[in-house]
Enzyme design. Sequence first.
Site, short mmCIF file in Angstrom:
data_model
loop_
_atom_site.label_atom_id
_atom_site.label_comp_id
_atom_site.label_asym_id
_atom_site.label_seq_id
_atom_site.Cartn_x
_atom_site.Cartn_y
_atom_site.Cartn_z
N HIS A 60 9.33 -24.56 12.16
CA HIS A 60 9.77 -25.26 11.03
C HIS A 60 9.73 -26.51 11.42
O HIS A 60 10.62 -27.24 10.36
CB HIS A 60 10.88 -24.94 10.47
CG HIS A 60 10.39 -22.98 10.55
ND1 HIS A 60 10.30 -22.91 9.29
CD2 HIS A 60 11.77 -21.67 10.98
CE1 HIS A 60 10.67 -21.73 8.79
NE2 HIS A 60 11.70 -21.00 9.93
N HIS B 113 9.67 -18.52 5.10
CA HIS B 113 8.76 -17.82 6.07
C HIS B 113 8.01 -16.06 5.28
O HIS B 113 7.87 -15.42 5.40
CB HIS B 113 10.13 -16.79 6.97
CG HIS B 113 11.24 -17.06 7.07
ND1 HIS B 113 12.51 -17.58 6.95
CD2 HIS B 113 10.95 -18.01 8.80
CE1 HIS B 113 12.94 -18.10 7.94
NE2 HIS B 113 11.99 -18.71 8.83
#
Lengths: 335, 335
Positions: B58, B220
Amino acid sequence: MQKLMNSPESYVQDMVEGIIAAHSDQIALLDGDFRIIVRAKKPENPKVGIVTAGGSGHLPLFLGYVGEGLIDGCAVGDVFASPSSEKMASMIRACDSGKGVLLLYGNYTGDILNFRMAADEVEFDEIEIVEIIGRDDCASAPAEKAGTRRGVAGLIFGYKIAGAAAEAGYSLAQVAAVTERAFSGLRTMGVAMSPCVVPTVGKPTFSIEGGKIELGMGIHGEAGIEVADMLTADEVATLIFDRINAELKLAADDKVTVMVNGLGATPLDEQYIVYRKVAMLLGELDVEIVMPHIGEFATSMEMSGLSISIMKLDEELEKLLKAPAKSPFYTTDNM
Amino acid sequence: MQKLMNSPESYVQDMVEGIIAAHSDQIALLDGDFRIIVRAKKPENPKVGIVTAGGSGHLPLFLGYVGEGLIDGCAVGDVFASPSSEKMASMIRACDSGKGVLLLYGNYTGDILNFRMAADEVEFDEIEIVEIIGRDDCASAPAEKAGTRRGVAGLIFGYKIAGAAAEAGYSLAQVAAVTERAFSGLRTMGVAMSPCVVPTVGKPTFSIEGGKIELGMGIHGEAGIEVADMLTADEVATLIFDRINAELKLAADDKVTVMVNGLGATPLDEQYIVYRKVAMLLGELDVEIVMPHIGEFATSMEMSGLSISIMKLDEELEKLLKAPAKSPFYTTDNM
């Protein structure tokens, strides 16, 4: 590869309007024209103007470097297309404060043609002009033909050096000399694993087979040296480093700055994995890295891949590299 | 979607090593452990510690926000996986300077489980702990079930507010109170057009059909509200804005900050095209935008898409938002 846009025709204008909406404290449109970006506040004292131009689709390049300690103006073209000479001429006039203007841009036919017409136009205004063309992509032609090489991410180091020199009160000739010296010790090479889509075309303008990597590909998808089977990050870093260093011939106690530049879709994770190896290779030679740049500095929209640039530094170049700079897309404060 | 890496197994370590190689002036590994990032220099005076943790994949989230005026430590997990409670406990101890530690992280089962075990562990060290869990993703559950919502890009505003409050000398209870207030007026929603690849999996872990956009998808790849035919940028901005504003109920003279966060492969061009419309919608309501954030703040590697976050500001929150902050990946100097 679908685009979040309103229409291919409004892509560039919508983007510029969004940028100005966010950053009007730092940058502005010249006379409301979305094709010409200048600083929101003119520099307080007369200084050499530094201007650039180029096609859209490369953010933060080109317009993202209009700011303090960087460049003064940018003419904005359509995606992968040069802006017109008229826009360039208006920009040059706006960025002259009596000390002359440096035209600093990449080696692309359209940009050269239009910038030279613009220079002819402003001759009547008695604005002194010097032109420096970035040709840092050492994969785009052999060393014997270095004059034909493309300008890519290394241009940003050119903006940084020229911008700092101008801010420090250098004359136009002095700014040009130090920028030429920076470019003489600067090389870039890139790789790509997937293409990008020009909004008005609507589909990839070239293709790269799955499992392959294109070595030396240009930022518009210009063909590179070779299409190879996919390599590891360390292999890519080593291959590019060797090619660059064949020309720079770095040795112990040299100082360099490094840019690992993501082309768009390549995660920051991977950019740092590649940087790690570049830092190791330079460390093995006892070369010191100053102010590494890792991130997206010159993209090709959603192309995946990255480029590595290495620039040799002497004392003056190091000082100019480290001098304060601040634009909406670049600041020395987190390097 | 090919990855520039050396092996799936070394992906996270190689990335962290590259980051430390580039930014050792600002951040460091705790006792050489690549799973724990702390500031290179401890704050000069005792202050409330702010720590976070989360899976990799991320960037710049999470570790990229370790820095001055931001957070003090981050435990680093594998891609999309929580780090262990042991790493979290070591980090908490390292970031305590006697004024307590705020655990500030997103609402994911693994992170909650591990952080709570870590909190139990450090209880014996007499470190005062408060936990605040980000749940800003308003597409992940209806308002009646706001407690089950996921934490996404809004977490960064949490770091900014909590970090500035801690730096200003607030007590742990005061830092927690102002951070809770920030979160209470903060909502995020995202969209995605293409998936990403977890290195150890090697292929997309979910798919989005060509010509479609997934509204409300998580970082995700968690399923969203709806899979729709592709929308324009203005439609996406309006749809997300309406959903957020159904809860924030913004009115004339309110102040907000806005984040348009690229998920990885979406060009900056498109992020600004979307920001343009968000700014127009807020303008129509006479809501003032302070310090907009546009760029990649919380990504999903090479996923394409973006999220929009809006946070209501009062006088204190505005002051904390604007307070100086500096990490290798974030600085207030170019906002």
